[in-house]
Design a protein around this motif. Structure first.
Motif, short mmCIF file in Angstrom:
data_model
loop_
_atom_site.label_atom_id
_atom_site.label_comp_id
_atom_site.label_asym_id
_atom_site.label_seq_id
_atom_site.Cartn_x
_atom_site.Cartn_y
_atom_site.Cartn_z
N ALA A 1 0.86 -1.18 0.00
CA ALA A 1 0.00 0.00 0.00
C ALA A 1 0.90 1.24 0.00
N THR A 2 0.34 2.34 -0.45
CA THR A 2 1.07 3.60 -0.48
C THR A 2 0.73 4.41 0.76
N PHE A 3 1.76 4.94 1.41
CA PHE A 3 1.61 5.75 2.62
C PHE A 3 2.36 7.06 2.47
N ALA A 4 1.95 8.06 3.24
CA ALA A 4 2.74 9.29 3.38
C ALA A 4 3.95 8.94 4.25
N CYS A 5 5.08 9.58 3.98
CA CYS A 5 6.31 9.34 4.75
C CYS A 5 6.48 10.41 5.82
N SER A 6 6.80 9.97 7.01
CA SER A 6 7.12 10.88 8.10
C SER A 6 8.60 10.70 8.42
N GLY A 7 9.38 11.73 8.15
CA GLY A 7 10.82 11.65 8.37
C GLY A 7 11.53 11.10 7.16
N GLU A 8 12.84 10.92 7.29
CA GLU A 8 13.64 10.39 6.20
C GLU A 8 13.57 8.87 6.19
N LEU A 9 13.03 8.32 5.11
CA LEU A 9 12.87 6.87 4.98
C LEU A 9 13.57 6.40 3.71
N THR A 10 14.00 5.13 3.70
CA THR A 10 14.71 4.59 2.54
C THR A 10 14.16 3.22 2.15
N ASP A 11 14.41 2.84 0.91
CA ASP A 11 14.01 1.53 0.41
C ASP A 11 14.60 0.43 1.29
N GLY A 12 13.81 -0.59 1.59
CA GLY A 12 14.26 -1.72 2.38
C GLY A 12 14.16 -1.53 3.89
N GLN A 13 13.77 -0.36 4.33
CA GLN A 13 13.67 -0.05 5.76
C GLN A 13 12.37 -0.60 6.34
N VAL A 14 12.41 -1.13 7.56
CA VAL A 14 11.18 -1.53 8.24
C VAL A 14 10.55 -0.29 8.86
N VAL A 15 9.22 -0.23 8.81
CA VAL A 15 8.50 0.94 9.30
C VAL A 15 7.27 0.54 10.09
N LYS A 16 6.71 1.52 10.78
CA LYS A 16 5.47 1.34 11.53
C LYS A 16 4.46 2.37 11.05
N VAL A 17 3.18 2.07 11.21
CA VAL A 17 2.14 3.05 10.93
C VAL A 17 2.15 4.02 12.10
N SER A 18 2.35 5.29 11.80
CA SER A 18 2.50 6.29 12.87
C SER A 18 1.37 7.30 12.90
N GLY A 19 0.46 7.22 11.97
CA GLY A 19 -0.68 8.13 11.92
C GLY A 19 -1.58 7.68 10.78
N ASN A 20 -2.66 8.40 10.57
CA ASN A 20 -3.58 8.05 9.49
C ASN A 20 -2.86 8.09 8.15
N GLY A 21 -2.71 6.93 7.51
CA GLY A 21 -2.09 6.86 6.20
C GLY A 21 -0.63 7.25 6.16
N THR A 22 0.06 7.18 7.31
CA THR A 22 1.45 7.63 7.40
C THR A 22 2.31 6.57 8.07
N VAL A 23 3.54 6.39 7.56
CA VAL A 23 4.51 5.50 8.19
C VAL A 23 5.74 6.29 8.60
N SER A 24 6.45 5.75 9.60
CA SER A 24 7.69 6.37 10.06
C SER A 24 8.66 5.27 10.50
N ALA A 25 9.88 5.67 10.77
CA ALA A 25 10.91 4.74 11.21
C ALA A 25 10.55 4.15 12.56
N CYS A 26 11.04 2.96 12.81
CA CYS A 26 10.84 2.28 14.09
C CYS A 26 12.04 2.52 15.01
N SER A 27 11.78 2.54 16.28
CA SER A 27 12.85 2.57 17.28
C SER A 27 13.30 1.15 17.55
N SER A 28 14.46 1.00 18.14
CA SER A 28 14.99 -0.31 18.46
C SER A 28 14.03 -1.07 19.38
N GLY A 29 13.74 -2.31 19.03
CA GLY A 29 12.87 -3.17 19.84
C GLY A 29 11.41 -3.09 19.49
#
Length: 119
Positions: free
Chosen positions: A12-40
């Motif tokens: 699915a297509t999401f809006a990006c929150s912060g600097e994200l790159t191909d191959g990175q694992v992410v979390k849903v951080s808001g409505n229709g938005t993903v962001s980087a995950c913290s350790s753990g």
């Protein structure tokens, strides 16, 4: 090299929150938005591609994906609990925390430090 990446994948297509790159694992951080995950943290998907303007990205939410892994313990084939490593990849979740996500690992490349698993 994994021969499994992409099998059964859906995204699915999401809006990006912060600097994200191909191959990175992410979390849903808001409505229709993903962001980087913290350790753990548990991750929701893996970025397949980021738009040129970095405003949107395609995120694999199911199927087989490949991600970088870190840590002293390599994932093993079979059922495993993986968590974000805080640097865009994954790590084997510590026995005492189990805050990650249970996945089926199908391939581990210890030379390249990548793991292929089913979301």
């Amino acid at each position: 090299m994994s021969f499994y990446g992409g099998i059964g994948q859906w995204a699915a297509t999401f809006a990006c929150s912060g600097e994200l790159t191909d191959g990175q694992v992410v979390k849903v951080s808001g409505n229709g938005t993903v962001s980087a995950c913290s350790s753990g943290e548990a991750f929701g998907g893996v970025i397949l591609s980021v738009a040129r303007d970095a405003a949107a990205c395609s995120v694999a939410l199911g199927g087989l994906v490949t991600a970088a892994y870190t840590g002293t313990t390599a994932p093993a084939a079979g059922w495993a609990v993986l968590a974000a490593d805080g640097a865009g990849g994954v790590q084997v979740d510590a026995e005492e925390t189990k805050t990650g996500r249970e996945v089926l690992v199908v391939d581990v490349d210890t030379a390249a430090k990548t793991v292929t698993f089913a979301l």
